[in-house]
Design an enzyme around this catalytic site. Structure first.
Site, short mmCIF file in Angstrom:
data_model
loop_
_atom_site.label_atom_id
_atom_site.label_comp_id
_atom_site.label_asym_id
_atom_site.label_seq_id
_atom_site.Cartn_x
_atom_site.Cartn_y
_atom_site.Cartn_z
N ALA A 1 6.91 -0.44 5.88
CA ALA A 1 7.24 -0.92 4.53
C ALA A 1 7.40 0.30 3.64
O ALA A 1 6.90 1.38 3.96
CB ALA A 1 6.12 -1.82 4.02
N GLY B 1 5.23 -1.64 9.24
CA GLY B 1 6.11 -2.82 9.18
C GLY B 1 7.23 -2.77 10.21
O GLY B 1 7.78 -3.82 10.57
N GLU C 1 -1.19 2.35 9.00
CA GLU C 1 -1.60 1.93 7.65
C GLU C 1 -2.95 2.48 7.25
O GLU C 1 -3.20 2.75 6.07
CB GLU C 1 -1.63 0.39 7.55
CG GLU C 1 -0.26 -0.28 7.54
CD GLU C 1 0.28 -0.57 8.92
OE1 GLU C 1 -0.28 -0.06 9.93
OE2 GLU C 1 1.28 -1.32 9.01
N GLU D 1 5.69 -4.05 13.30
CA GLU D 1 5.49 -5.48 13.06
C GLU D 1 6.80 -6.26 13.16
O GLU D 1 6.84 -7.36 13.69
CB GLU D 1 4.85 -5.68 11.67
CG GLU D 1 3.42 -5.16 11.61
CD GLU D 1 2.82 -5.23 10.21
OE1 GLU D 1 3.35 -4.54 9.31
OE2 GLU D 1 1.85 -5.95 10.00
N1 COA Z 1 8.19 4.44 2.96
C1 COA Z 1 8.87 5.15 2.05
N2 COA Z 1 9.51 6.31 2.34
C2 COA Z 1 9.42 6.74 3.62
C3 COA Z 1 8.71 6.05 4.61
C4 COA Z 1 8.08 4.84 4.24
N3 COA Z 1 7.40 4.08 5.11
N4 COA Z 1 8.81 6.74 5.77
C5 COA Z 1 9.56 7.82 5.49
N5 COA Z 1 9.92 7.83 4.21
C6 COA Z 1 10.75 8.81 3.49
C7 COA Z 1 9.96 10.09 3.20
O1 COA Z 1 9.16 9.95 2.05
C8 COA Z 1 11.12 11.06 3.03
O2 COA Z 1 11.68 10.87 1.75
P1 COA Z 1 12.18 12.15 0.88
O3 COA Z 1 13.25 12.78 1.75
O4 COA Z 1 12.72 11.51 -0.35
O5 COA Z 1 10.99 13.02 0.70
C9 COA Z 1 12.14 10.57 4.04
O6 COA Z 1 11.83 9.22 4.31
C10 COA Z 1 12.10 11.32 5.35
O7 COA Z 1 10.78 11.31 5.81
P2 COA Z 1 10.07 12.57 6.51
O8 COA Z 1 8.60 12.32 6.54
O9 COA Z 1 10.55 13.82 5.88
O10 COA Z 1 10.73 12.45 7.98
P3 COA Z 1 10.16 12.94 9.37
O11 COA Z 1 11.26 12.68 10.34
O12 COA Z 1 9.58 14.30 9.28
O13 COA Z 1 8.92 11.94 9.68
C11 COA Z 1 7.87 9.77 9.87
C12 COA Z 1 9.18 10.60 9.93
C13 COA Z 1 8.31 8.34 10.10
C14 COA Z 1 6.90 10.21 10.99
C15 COA Z 1 7.19 9.96 8.49
O14 COA Z 1 8.17 9.79 7.48
C16 COA Z 1 6.08 8.98 8.22
O15 COA Z 1 4.96 9.18 8.67
N6 COA Z 1 6.37 7.88 7.48
C17 COA Z 1 5.39 6.94 7.04
C18 COA Z 1 4.98 6.02 8.16
C19 COA Z 1 3.97 5.00 7.69
O16 COA Z 1 2.88 5.33 7.24
N7 COA Z 1 4.34 3.72 7.79
C20 COA Z 1 3.51 2.64 7.39
C21 COA Z 1 3.84 2.23 6.00
S1 COA Z 1 2.88 0.85 5.50
#
Ligand code: COA
Length: 259
Positions: A66, A111, A134, A114
């Site tokens: 999400a 999400g 989460e 999920e």
């Molecule tokens: N919600 C909002 N923005 C998200 C996101 C999420 N769940 N996952 C990634 N993004 C955004 C980042 O903030 C970043 O935005 P920016 O370029 O404006 O700073 C962009 O997507 C790229 O993410 P980044 O972390 O730089 O990419 P990465 O390839 O190095 O890593 C992930 C990818 C998926 C491992 C990492 O983004 C991450 O851990 N995301 C969150 C996962 C999470 O906690 N999900 C559960 C949410 S309830």
């Protein structure tokens, strides 16, 4: 509805829904959730659609969860509603009378995992990674993950994934029974999904719909989903939730204090 965050392509009776926010790793913001709901209304009413594939744009993410920038604004008044609405949309996918396959082409986190679990089957490419991180944000899965993951992989493995926030590889996901098939490339994954749907499309549609209905009846965690939404909203009242989501958005480690 005009679709801004989903690409819909209907080919030979198969609707491919691509979640298209690659710059945000296809994170599910509210608009995208509304579009998913509308897309499944279309699947329900359009007789030309016989099966569905859900995938993510690009080669990095299926769906990275999400949208944390929206989650960060949740409060006691709206957190439970947020969870229940998400659960409802994913239940629409799960109860769809036409087969739905998740083609997981990268990160399937929060999400995203999920969403994949709400689909009837999951096929992953080798670069896929699965997780419920989460807990790193001070919250819990709120779109049905506490229920479906536990059902799919068993309590011990589900708790390990949800409590550590660790990710598992596609190979591990196959061993855990979280996915049906593992394909070497994204192209091979899409091909496998289409192959399975074409096979199902040659069967009697009423029988297909009733198999899905009866299989869904094998698990109905209505109380569990209510508890999940309640627990999600309790987390959203804590300081640690504010800290966890702020830390992600500010790209720093979270410092949890326990309240
Ligand atoms: N919600 C909002 N923005 C998200 C996101 C999420 N769940 N996952 C990634 N993004 C955004 C980042 O903030 C970043 O935005 P920016 O370029 O404006 O700073 C962009 O997507 C790229 O993410 P980044 O972390 O730089 O990419 P990465 O390839 O190095 O890593 C992930 C990818 C998926 C491992 C990492 O983004 C991450 O851990 N995301 C969150 C996962 C999470 O906690 N999900 C559960 C949410 S309830």
């Amino acid at each position: 509805m005009v679709f801004e965050n989903l690409l819909l392509v209907n080919e030979e009776g198969i609707l491919t829904i691509t979640i298209n926010r690659p710059e945000k790793r296809n994170a599910l913001n509210l608009r995208t959730m509304q579009e998913l709901e509308a897309a499944f209304q279309l699947v329900h009413t359009d007789e030309a659609i016989r099966g569905v594939i859900i995938t993510g744009a690009g080669d990095k993410a299926f769906v990275a969860g999400a949208d944390i920038s929206e989650i960060a604004t949740l409060n006691v008044a709206n957190a439970k509603k947020f969870s229940i609405k998400g659960q409802e949309i994913f239940r629409t996918i799960e109860t769809c009378s036409k087969p739905v396959i998740a083609a997981v082409n990268g990160y399937a986190l929060g999400g995203g995992c999920e969403l994949a679990m709400a689909c009837h089957m999951r096929i992953a490419s080798e670069n896929a990674q699965f997780g419920q991180p989460e807990v790193n944000l001070g919250i819990i899965p709120g779109y049905g993950g506490t229920q479906r993951l536990t059902y799919l992989v068993g309590r011990a493995k589900a708790l390990e994934l949800m409590l550590t926030g660790d990710m598992i590889t596609a190979v591990e996901a196959l061993q855990w029974g979280l996915i049906n098939h593992l394909a070497p490339t994204i192209e091979a994954m899409m091909q496998k999904a289409r192959e399975i749907l074409h096979k199902i499309m040659r069967k009697a549609p009423v029988a297909v719909a009733q198999v899905i209905r009866a299989a869904n009846a094998a698990f109905s965690f209505s109380d569990g989903y209510a508890i999940e939404a309640e627990a999600f909203s309790i987390c959203c009242q804590t300081e640690d939730f504010k800290e966890g989501t702020a830390a992600f958005l500010q790209k720093r480690p979270a410092n949890f204090v326990g309240k």
